[in-house]
Structures are given as structure tokens and as C-alpha cells.
Design a protein around this motif. Structure first.
Motif, PDB file in Angstrom:
ATOM      1  N   ARG A   1       0.822  -1.189   0.000  1.00  0.00           N
ATOM      2  CA  ARG A   1       0.000   0.000   0.000  1.00  0.00           C
ATOM      3  C   ARG A   1       0.866   1.252   0.000  1.00  0.00           C
ATOM      4  O   ARG A   1       1.974   1.282   0.544  1.00  0.00           O
ATOM      5  CB  ARG A   1      -0.940   0.000   1.204  1.00  0.00           C
ATOM      6  N   GLN A   2       0.362   2.298  -0.644  1.00  0.00           N
ATOM      7  CA  GLN A   2       1.048   3.582  -0.713  1.00  0.00           C
ATOM      8  C   GLN A   2       0.351   4.538   0.254  1.00  0.00           C
ATOM      9  O   GLN A   2      -0.695   5.106  -0.063  1.00  0.00           O
ATOM     10  CB  GLN A   2       1.011   4.128  -2.140  1.00  0.00           C
ATOM     11  N   GLY A   3       0.894   4.682   1.456  1.00  0.00           N
ATOM     12  CA  GLY A   3       0.221   5.476   2.474  1.00  0.00           C
ATOM     13  C   GLY A   3      -1.071   4.796   2.879  1.00  0.00           C
ATOM     14  O   GLY A   3      -1.102   3.603   3.157  1.00  0.00           O
ATOM     15  N   GLY A   4      -2.149   5.542   2.890  1.00  0.00           N
ATOM     16  CA  GLY A   4      -3.440   4.961   3.236  1.00  0.00           C
ATOM     17  C   GLY A   4      -4.179   4.402   2.046  1.00  0.00           C
ATOM     18  O   GLY A   4      -5.275   3.851   2.193  1.00  0.00           O
ATOM     19  N   ASP A   5      -3.612   4.519   0.853  1.00  0.00           N
ATOM     20  CA  ASP A   5      -4.237   4.024  -0.372  1.00  0.00           C
ATOM     21  C   ASP A   5      -3.951   2.536  -0.498  1.00  0.00           C
ATOM     22  O   ASP A   5      -2.813   2.120  -0.657  1.00  0.00           O
ATOM     23  CB  ASP A   5      -3.669   4.795  -1.569  1.00  0.00           C
ATOM     24  N   MET A   6      -5.008   1.725  -0.443  1.00  0.00           N
ATOM     25  CA  MET A   6      -4.845   0.277  -0.404  1.00  0.00           C
ATOM     26  C   MET A   6      -5.019  -0.385  -1.769  1.00  0.00           C
ATOM     27  O   MET A   6      -5.115  -1.615  -1.848  1.00  0.00           O
ATOM     28  CB  MET A   6      -5.854  -0.324   0.579  1.00  0.00           C
ATOM     29  N   ARG A   7      -5.107   0.401  -2.839  1.00  0.00           N
ATOM     30  CA  ARG A   7      -5.272  -0.216  -4.163  1.00  0.00           C
ATOM     31  C   ARG A   7      -4.097  -1.137  -4.471  1.00  0.00           C
ATOM     32  O   ARG A   7      -2.964  -0.916  -4.016  1.00  0.00           O
ATOM     33  CB  ARG A   7      -5.397   0.858  -5.236  1.00  0.00           C
ATOM     34  N   LEU A   8      -4.345  -2.160  -5.269  1.00  0.00           N
ATOM     35  CA  LEU A   8      -3.277  -3.031  -5.740  1.00  0.00           C
ATOM     36  C   LEU A   8      -2.296  -2.213  -6.572  1.00  0.00           C
ATOM     37  O   LEU A   8      -2.685  -1.278  -7.272  1.00  0.00           O
ATOM     38  CB  LEU A   8      -3.859  -4.179  -6.566  1.00  0.00           C
ATOM     39  N   SER A   9      -1.035  -2.579  -6.520  1.00  0.00           N
ATOM     40  CA  SER A   9       0.015  -1.763  -7.141  1.00  0.00           C
ATOM     41  C   SER A   9      -0.212  -1.546  -8.632  1.00  0.00           C
ATOM     42  O   SER A   9       0.165  -0.499  -9.179  1.00  0.00           O
ATOM     43  CB  SER A   9       1.379  -2.413  -6.911  1.00  0.00           C
ATOM     44  N   VAL A  10      -0.838  -2.506  -9.315  1.00  0.00           N
ATOM     45  CA  VAL A  10      -1.045  -2.369 -10.756  1.00  0.00           C
ATOM     46  C   VAL A  10      -1.885  -1.136 -11.088  1.00  0.00           C
ATOM     47  O   VAL A  10      -1.746  -0.549 -12.178  1.00  0.00           O
ATOM     48  CB  VAL A  10      -1.695  -3.655 -11.331  1.00  0.00           C
ATOM     49  N   PHE A  11      -2.743  -0.702 -10.161  1.00  0.00           N
ATOM     50  CA  PHE A  11      -3.614   0.437 -10.424  1.00  0.00           C
ATOM     51  C   PHE A  11      -2.944   1.789 -10.163  1.00  0.00           C
ATOM     52  O   PHE A  11      -3.603   2.822 -10.198  1.00  0.00           O
ATOM     53  CB  PHE A  11      -4.909   0.309  -9.621  1.00  0.00           C
ATOM     54  N   HIS A  12      -1.629   1.759  -9.904  1.00  0.00           N
ATOM     55  CA  HIS A  12      -0.854   2.996  -9.861  1.00  0.00           C
ATOM     56  C   HIS A  12      -0.227   3.295 -11.225  1.00  0.00           C
ATOM     57  O   HIS A  12       0.358   4.357 -11.411  1.00  0.00           O
ATOM     58  CB  HIS A  12       0.255   2.916  -8.806  1.00  0.00           C
ATOM     59  N   HIS A  13      -0.335   2.361 -12.156  1.00  0.00           N
ATOM     60  CA  HIS A  13       0.253   2.546 -13.490  1.00  0.00           C
ATOM     61  C   HIS A  13      -0.809   3.075 -14.456  1.00  0.00           C
ATOM     62  O   HIS A  13      -1.958   2.626 -14.425  1.00  0.00           O
ATOM     63  CB  HIS A  13       0.818   1.227 -14.005  1.00  0.00           C
ATOM     64  N   PRO A  14      -0.452   3.993 -15.346  1.00  0.00           N
ATOM     65  CA  PRO A  14      -1.442   4.607 -16.233  1.00  0.00           C
ATOM     66  C   PRO A  14      -1.698   3.810 -17.515  1.00  0.00           C
ATOM     67  O   PRO A  14      -0.807   3.138 -18.035  1.00  0.00           O
ATOM     68  CB  PRO A  14      -0.786   5.952 -16.583  1.00  0.00           C
ATOM     69  N   LEU A  15      -2.930   3.898 -17.988  1.00  0.00           N
ATOM     70  CA  LEU A  15      -3.267   3.402 -19.318  1.00  0.00           C
ATOM     71  C   LEU A  15      -2.895   4.472 -20.339  1.00  0.00           C
ATOM     72  O   LEU A  15      -3.035   5.663 -20.075  1.00  0.00           O
ATOM     73  CB  LEU A  15      -4.758   3.099 -19.412  1.00  0.00           C
ATOM     74  N   GLU A  16      -2.483   4.031 -21.544  1.00  0.00           N
ATOM     75  CA  GLU A  16      -2.067   4.981 -22.568  1.00  0.00           C
ATOM     76  C   GLU A  16      -3.028   5.065 -23.744  1.00  0.00           C
ATOM     77  O   GLU A  16      -3.156   6.120 -24.369  1.00  0.00           O
ATOM     78  CB  GLU A  16      -0.676   4.599 -23.102  1.00  0.00           C
ATOM     79  N   ASN A  17      -3.699   3.966 -24.064  1.00  0.00           N
ATOM     80  CA  ASN A  17      -4.530   3.934 -25.265  1.00  0.00           C
ATOM     81  C   ASN A  17      -5.487   2.736 -25.182  1.00  0.00           C
ATOM     82  O   ASN A  17      -5.515   2.022 -24.182  1.00  0.00           O
ATOM     83  CB  ASN A  17      -3.655   3.858 -26.530  1.00  0.00           C
ATOM     84  N   TRP A  18      -6.246   2.542 -26.242  1.00  0.00           N
ATOM     85  CA  TRP A  18      -7.242   1.470 -26.248  1.00  0.00           C
ATOM     86  C   TRP A  18      -6.595   0.083 -26.156  1.00  0.00           C
ATOM     87  O   TRP A  18      -7.082  -0.789 -25.438  1.00  0.00           O
ATOM     88  CB  TRP A  18      -8.119   1.571 -27.498  1.00  0.00           C
ATOM     89  N   ASN A  19      -5.503  -0.136 -26.886  1.00  0.00           N
ATOM     90  CA  ASN A  19      -4.806  -1.414 -26.796  1.00  0.00           C
ATOM     91  C   ASN A  19      -4.447  -1.728 -25.347  1.00  0.00           C
ATOM     92  O   ASN A  19      -4.645  -2.844 -24.852  1.00  0.00           O
ATOM     93  CB  ASN A  19      -3.512  -1.384 -27.624  1.00  0.00           C
ATOM     94  N   ASP A  20      -3.895  -0.734 -24.673  1.00  0.00           N
ATOM     95  CA  ASP A  20      -3.498  -0.862 -23.275  1.00  0.00           C
ATOM     96  C   ASP A  20      -4.693  -1.242 -22.400  1.00  0.00           C
ATOM     97  O   ASP A  20      -4.604  -2.127 -21.551  1.00  0.00           O
ATOM     98  CB  ASP A  20      -2.959   0.502 -22.812  1.00  0.00           C
ATOM     99  N   ALA A  21      -5.797  -0.550 -22.607  1.00  0.00           N
ATOM    100  CA  ALA A  21      -6.991  -0.777 -21.791  1.00  0.00           C
ATOM    101  C   ALA A  21      -7.526  -2.194 -21.975  1.00  0.00           C
ATOM    102  O   ALA A  21      -7.916  -2.860 -21.009  1.00  0.00           O
ATOM    103  CB  ALA A  21      -8.066   0.247 -22.145  1.00  0.00           C
TER     104      ALA A  21
END
Length: 254
Positions: free
Chosen positions: A117-137
Motif C-alpha cells: 500500500r502507498q500510504g493509506g491508499d490500499m489499491r493493488l500496485s497495478v492500479f498505480h500505473h497509467p493506461l495509454e490507449n485502447w490497446n493498453d486498456a
């Protein structure tokens, strides 16, 4: 077993024998802390996933894809609310929780995000990375969609009955999210020139999704297993996910 049965033995023995707890009043402090941590991780990940996927609605190449992206964005937020409602029964302030973090916030694409976790943010680490385009999504939706289904099938067996019940309702919709991703991926792979970019996206996301299963030989898994909150070790769940993913990608020549 019923909660009344727990009165005749220690709570640890009760849970070790497959006992179920059904309300906050029956939950001991250490169990409560681990349960809330599990639920927070799910809620934060669904809120972050929904917020991050919202951009994909406008990247969608057609109306069918736009509808699928909208459905995923909406239903992930709904899933978060269902579990957050369980946390409210333990005293969580729902309005305050919803505004605690910027759920759409992301780190730089090449950031080395630790699987914690990053501070109090408990999201899984993968959700700290950004999507770039439709292929990525689409690729993330397939890879993380299968991971989510694998992890929720583990959670639906947990010893806190209200959470297990909510998870059982959520699993078919998360399964459908993954299937929508596979349908979108099949359409993308019809154009051969897209394959290198799709494989590049898989290479980026696959190790980051794998991290969501946690460390091999985790001491925390042993604690959760003793409480009936987990059953299958991290490495075994990761193998289940990888095997299922390999079969799915093989159907679309990836």
C-alpha cells in the motif's frame, strides 16, 4: 457452524474448523483488522480501476466497445460500494472514504511501484500505473480481469459470511468484464499490424498484474488462513491465473 457454536470453543479453533462469522459484533480485534484490510484493498482497487478505465470510454473505436467500457466503469464502482457498505457496519465513514484519495491518480509509466500500500491508499500496485490507449486498456482488462476472478473465487470462501455473499454476487459480473475484454482483443487481433503493439502491452502489464498475488511464502497468508480468510497460497493462485491466461491468449494468437 453458527456463531453460537463459537461460544463453546476458542474463536481460533472455531475458524480453523471452518466456522463462519456473520456480523461485526462477533468479530475479534485481530480478525477485524485483517478483514477490513482485505475489504479496503478490494474497494480501493475497484474505485481506482473504475476511475482509470473511464478514459477508455472515449478511446473506444466503436459503439459496442464504448458500451463495454462504460459498463465496466460503472459496475466496478458499484462493486466498490457494495463492499464499502459492509465496512460501514464496522464504523467506516462512507462519504469520507470516497473522497480520501484521487482514484484517477497514476504514477509515471516507468515507475517502480512496490507491491504494497502507498500510504493509506490500499489499491493493488497495478492500479498505480497509467493506461495509454485502447490497446493498453483491453490488454489490462483481460489480464487483470482474469486475476480478479481468480482472487475473488478465493475470497468467496472466506469465513466472514456477509463478504462471501457479496463476492458471490460480484464474480459473474467481473467474469463478464474479462469476457468483454477478450471479445475486444479478438477484434483487435484481426488486424495483423496491431499484433506487435498488443504483445508489447502484454509484456508491460503481465508482470505488474502478477505482483497483485503477493509474495511467495507470505507470513500474512498464514495468518489469514488461520482465520479462514484465505485458503490457497499466493503462488498457487498466481499459477491458476497464468494457466487460465495462457489458454485465453492462445485463442487470439497471442
Amino acid at each position: 457452524m453458527t456463531n453460537e457454536a463459537a461460544d463453546t470453543m476458542s474463536i481460533s479453533d472455531y475458524l480453523a474448523q471452518g466456522g463462519k462469522l456473520s456480523s461485526p459484533e462477533n468479530v475479534p480485534p485481530r480478525y477485524r483488522a485483517e478483514l477490513l484490510r482485505l475489504m479496503s484493498s478490494f474497494v480501493d482497487s475497484e474505485l481506482a480501476g473504475s476511475a482509470g478505465f473511464a478514459d477508455a470510454i472515449n478511446w473506444a473505436p466503436g459503439i459496442k466497445e464504448r458500451i463495454a467500457a462504460s459498463r465496466i466503469t460503472l459496475e466496478k464502482a458499484d462493486h466498490a460500494e457494495r463492499v464499502l457498505d459492509l465496512m460501514v457496519e464496522f464504523g467506516t465513514d462512507k462519504a469520507l472514504y470516497n473522497s480520501a484519495h484521487d482514484w484517477a491518480a497514476r504514477m509515471p509509466r516507468d515507475a517502480d511501484v512496490e507491491a504494497r500500500r502507498q500510504g493509506g491508499d490500499m489499491r493493488l500496485s497495478v492500479f498505480h500505473h497509467p493506461l495509454e490507449n485502447w490497446n493498453d486498456a483491453v490488454i489490462l482488462n483481460v489480464l487483470m480481469g482474469q486475476a480478479t476472478v481468480t482472487q475473488l473465487r478465493e475470497l468467496e470462501q472466506c469465513s466472514y459470511a456477509p463478504l462471501a455473499e457479496v463476492v458471490r454476487d460480484i464474480i459473474p459480473r467481473e467474469q463478464r468484464h474479462m469476457e468483454l475484454g477478450l471479445e475486444g482483443l479478438a477484434r483487435l487481433t484481426e488486424v495483423e499490424s496491431r499484433l506487435p503493439d498488443l504483445r508489447k502491452a502484454i509484456d508491460y502489464w503481465q508482470p505488474r498484474v502478477a505482483l497483485t498475488f503477493g509474495r511467495d511464502g507470505s507470513d500474512r497468508f498464514d495468518r489469514l488462513a488461520a482465520m479462514g480468510l484465505r485458503r490457497t497460497a499466493n503462488e498457487a493462485l498466481r499459477t491458476q491465473w497464468q494457466d487460465a491466461l495462457d489458454r485465453q491468449l492462445a485463442t487470439v494468437a497471442l
